[in-house]
Scaffold this motif. Structure first.
Motif, short mmCIF file in Angstrom:
data_model
loop_
_atom_site.label_atom_id
_atom_site.label_comp_id
_atom_site.label_asym_id
_atom_site.label_seq_id
_atom_site.Cartn_x
_atom_site.Cartn_y
_atom_site.Cartn_z
N CYS A 151 0.84 -1.19 0.00
CA CYS A 151 0.00 0.00 0.00
C CYS A 151 0.87 1.24 0.00
N VAL A 152 0.24 2.38 -0.23
CA VAL A 152 0.91 3.68 -0.16
C VAL A 152 0.86 4.18 1.28
N ILE A 153 1.96 4.76 1.74
CA ILE A 153 2.01 5.39 3.07
C ILE A 153 2.68 6.75 2.94
N ASN A 154 2.13 7.74 3.62
CA ASN A 154 2.82 9.01 3.80
C ASN A 154 3.36 9.01 5.23
N ASP A 155 4.68 8.85 5.35
CA ASP A 155 5.31 8.84 6.67
C ASP A 155 5.53 10.29 7.10
N VAL A 156 4.47 10.95 7.52
CA VAL A 156 4.55 12.35 7.92
C VAL A 156 5.45 12.44 9.16
N SER A 157 6.30 13.47 9.19
CA SER A 157 7.33 13.57 10.23
C SER A 157 7.46 15.02 10.70
N GLU A 158 7.64 15.20 12.01
CA GLU A 158 7.96 16.53 12.54
C GLU A 158 9.45 16.52 12.87
N ARG A 159 10.24 17.22 12.03
CA ARG A 159 11.69 17.07 12.09
C ARG A 159 12.30 17.63 13.38
N ALA A 160 11.76 18.72 13.90
CA ALA A 160 12.31 19.24 15.16
C ALA A 160 12.06 18.27 16.29
N PHE A 161 10.84 17.71 16.35
CA PHE A 161 10.55 16.72 17.38
C PHE A 161 11.43 15.48 17.20
N GLN A 162 11.67 15.12 15.94
CA GLN A 162 12.42 13.89 15.62
C GLN A 162 13.90 14.02 15.92
N ILE A 163 14.49 15.15 15.52
CA ILE A 163 15.95 15.26 15.50
C ILE A 163 16.49 16.21 16.57
N GLU A 164 15.81 17.32 16.78
CA GLU A 164 16.38 18.38 17.61
C GLU A 164 16.07 18.23 19.10
N ARG A 165 15.10 17.39 19.41
CA ARG A 165 14.70 17.27 20.82
C ARG A 165 15.26 16.02 21.48
N HIS A 166 16.25 15.42 20.83
CA HIS A 166 17.02 14.33 21.41
C HIS A 166 16.17 13.06 21.60
N GLN A 168 14.93 9.18 20.78
CA GLN A 168 14.64 8.41 19.58
C GLN A 168 13.69 9.16 18.65
N TRP A 169 13.52 8.63 17.43
CA TRP A 169 12.75 9.32 16.40
C TRP A 169 11.24 9.24 16.61
N THR A 170 10.79 8.30 17.42
CA THR A 170 9.36 7.98 17.48
C THR A 170 8.48 9.19 17.75
N LYS A 171 8.91 10.09 18.62
CA LYS A 171 8.05 11.22 18.98
C LYS A 171 7.87 12.20 17.82
N GLY A 172 8.76 12.17 16.84
CA GLY A 172 8.60 13.01 15.66
C GLY A 172 7.82 12.35 14.55
N LYS A 173 7.41 11.10 14.78
CA LYS A 173 6.76 10.32 13.74
C LYS A 173 5.33 9.90 14.08
N SER A 174 4.88 10.17 15.31
CA SER A 174 3.70 9.48 15.82
C SER A 174 2.50 10.36 16.12
N ALA A 175 2.53 11.63 15.75
CA ALA A 175 1.38 12.49 16.01
C ALA A 175 0.14 11.93 15.32
N ASP A 176 -1.02 12.22 15.89
CA ASP A 176 -2.26 11.82 15.23
C ASP A 176 -2.26 12.30 13.78
N THR A 177 -2.69 11.45 12.88
CA THR A 177 -2.80 11.68 11.43
C THR A 177 -1.47 11.56 10.69
N PHE A 178 -0.39 11.19 11.36
CA PHE A 178 0.91 11.11 10.71
C PHE A 178 1.13 9.80 9.95
N GLY A 179 0.07 8.99 9.78
CA GLY A 179 0.23 7.74 9.05
C GLY A 179 -0.88 7.46 8.05
N PRO A 180 -1.11 8.34 7.07
CA PRO A 180 -2.11 8.03 6.03
C PRO A 180 -1.74 6.73 5.32
N THR A 181 -2.69 5.81 5.22
CA THR A 181 -2.43 4.46 4.73
C THR A 181 -3.51 4.04 3.74
#
Length: 280
Positions: A151-166, A168-181
């Protein structure tokens, strides 16, 4: 087959897309596109049905995520060498694994909510692999027997949450609606080679990503086998396999999503998605 789920969020019904592009209702045959339905015997049962005998779904209903009951949403980072280069990273010697919360999963055309405090919400078109049979310690030769489809996935990401806030990456990847499938789960028998699929993504009509699964570092077969050495993969689990270049983080200057933006994306043979961004 192109399996799908349609209806209001949280109350979707199972269906399929027939040869004429019309939605047929499967709720009289299976409870959902989940669990035992995804097993080889379950899919064989659906293939045996005369699609013309299934009830036709009228109108243009909302499409939900194409698979239900997802226990694990596993993502692979930096899996395209040219994407790694654009973000200033190097290709890892083994796949980078991170999890995306299953609460991020939404339908293919549902809105993307920009999280509160976000300034760097980004896009990523990715090939999704849906597991159909439990995989545990499987070899590469056995791996594809455990794939229900793609299937198609849009792995929506918040880069500051993912990278700049130290951390793991999960918190920048897991906001509600961040996984259209979706829109569909295209069964594996209809995808001749998952490593030869064109993929693209546009924001407000401008094409930013224009790639192919052919440039994956670690392919589907390898990933299913590799992941199964660390955890069991079960029916309905999703592997999001990484993105080609063209993400907002890699642009000069970096470009990120804002409320009102429209994201469209697709993968050859697997359908398209369209999301409007709203402030969360």
């Amino acid at each position: 087959m192109k399996l799908l789920r349609y209806g209001a969020a949280g109350a979707e019904k199972p269906g399929l897309l027939d040869s004429e592009g019309k939605i047929r209702d499967l709720s009289g045959v299976v409870g959902d596109i989940a669990g035992d339905t995804l097993l080889p015997d379950g899919l064989a049962k659906l293939r045996a049905i005369d699609q013309a005998t299934l009830p036709l779904v009228e109108g243009d209903p909302r499409l939900g995520p194409c698979v239900a009951g997802t226990g694990k949403f596993i993502c692979i980072g930096l899996n395209y060498s040219d994407h790694a280069a654009e973000t200033g990273a190097t290709v890892p010697p083994e796949p980078i694994i991170f999890m995306k919360a299953t609460s991020a999963i939404v339908g293919p055309n549902d809105a993307i909510e920009i999280p509160r405090g976000s300034e760097k919400t980004d896009w990523e078109v990715e090939l999704g692999v849906v597991i159909g049979k439990t995989a545990k310690y499987v070899s590469e030769d056995e791996a594809m027997d455990h794939v229900a489809g793609y299937c198609v996935i849009n792995d929506v990401s918040e880069r500051a949450f993912q990278i700049e806030r130290h951390g793991q990456w999960t918190k920048g990847k897991s906001a509600d609606t961040f996984g259209p499938t979706g829109p569909w789960l295209v069964t594996a028998d209809e995808v001749e080679d998952p490593q030869k699929l064109a993929m693209w993504l546009e924001v407000n009509g401008h094409r930013y990503q224009n790639g192919s699964t052919a440039t994956m570092v670690y392919g589907v077969r390898y990933l299913v086998s590799y992941l199964s050495q660390f955890m069991s993969l079960r029916p309905g689990d999703i592997i999001s396999t990484g993105t080609p270049p063209g993400v907002g983080l890699g642009l000069k200057p970096p470009t990120f999503l804002k409320a009102g933006d429209v994201v469209t994306l697709g993968i050859e043979g697997l359908g398209t998605q369209r999301q409007v961004c709203v402030q969360g």
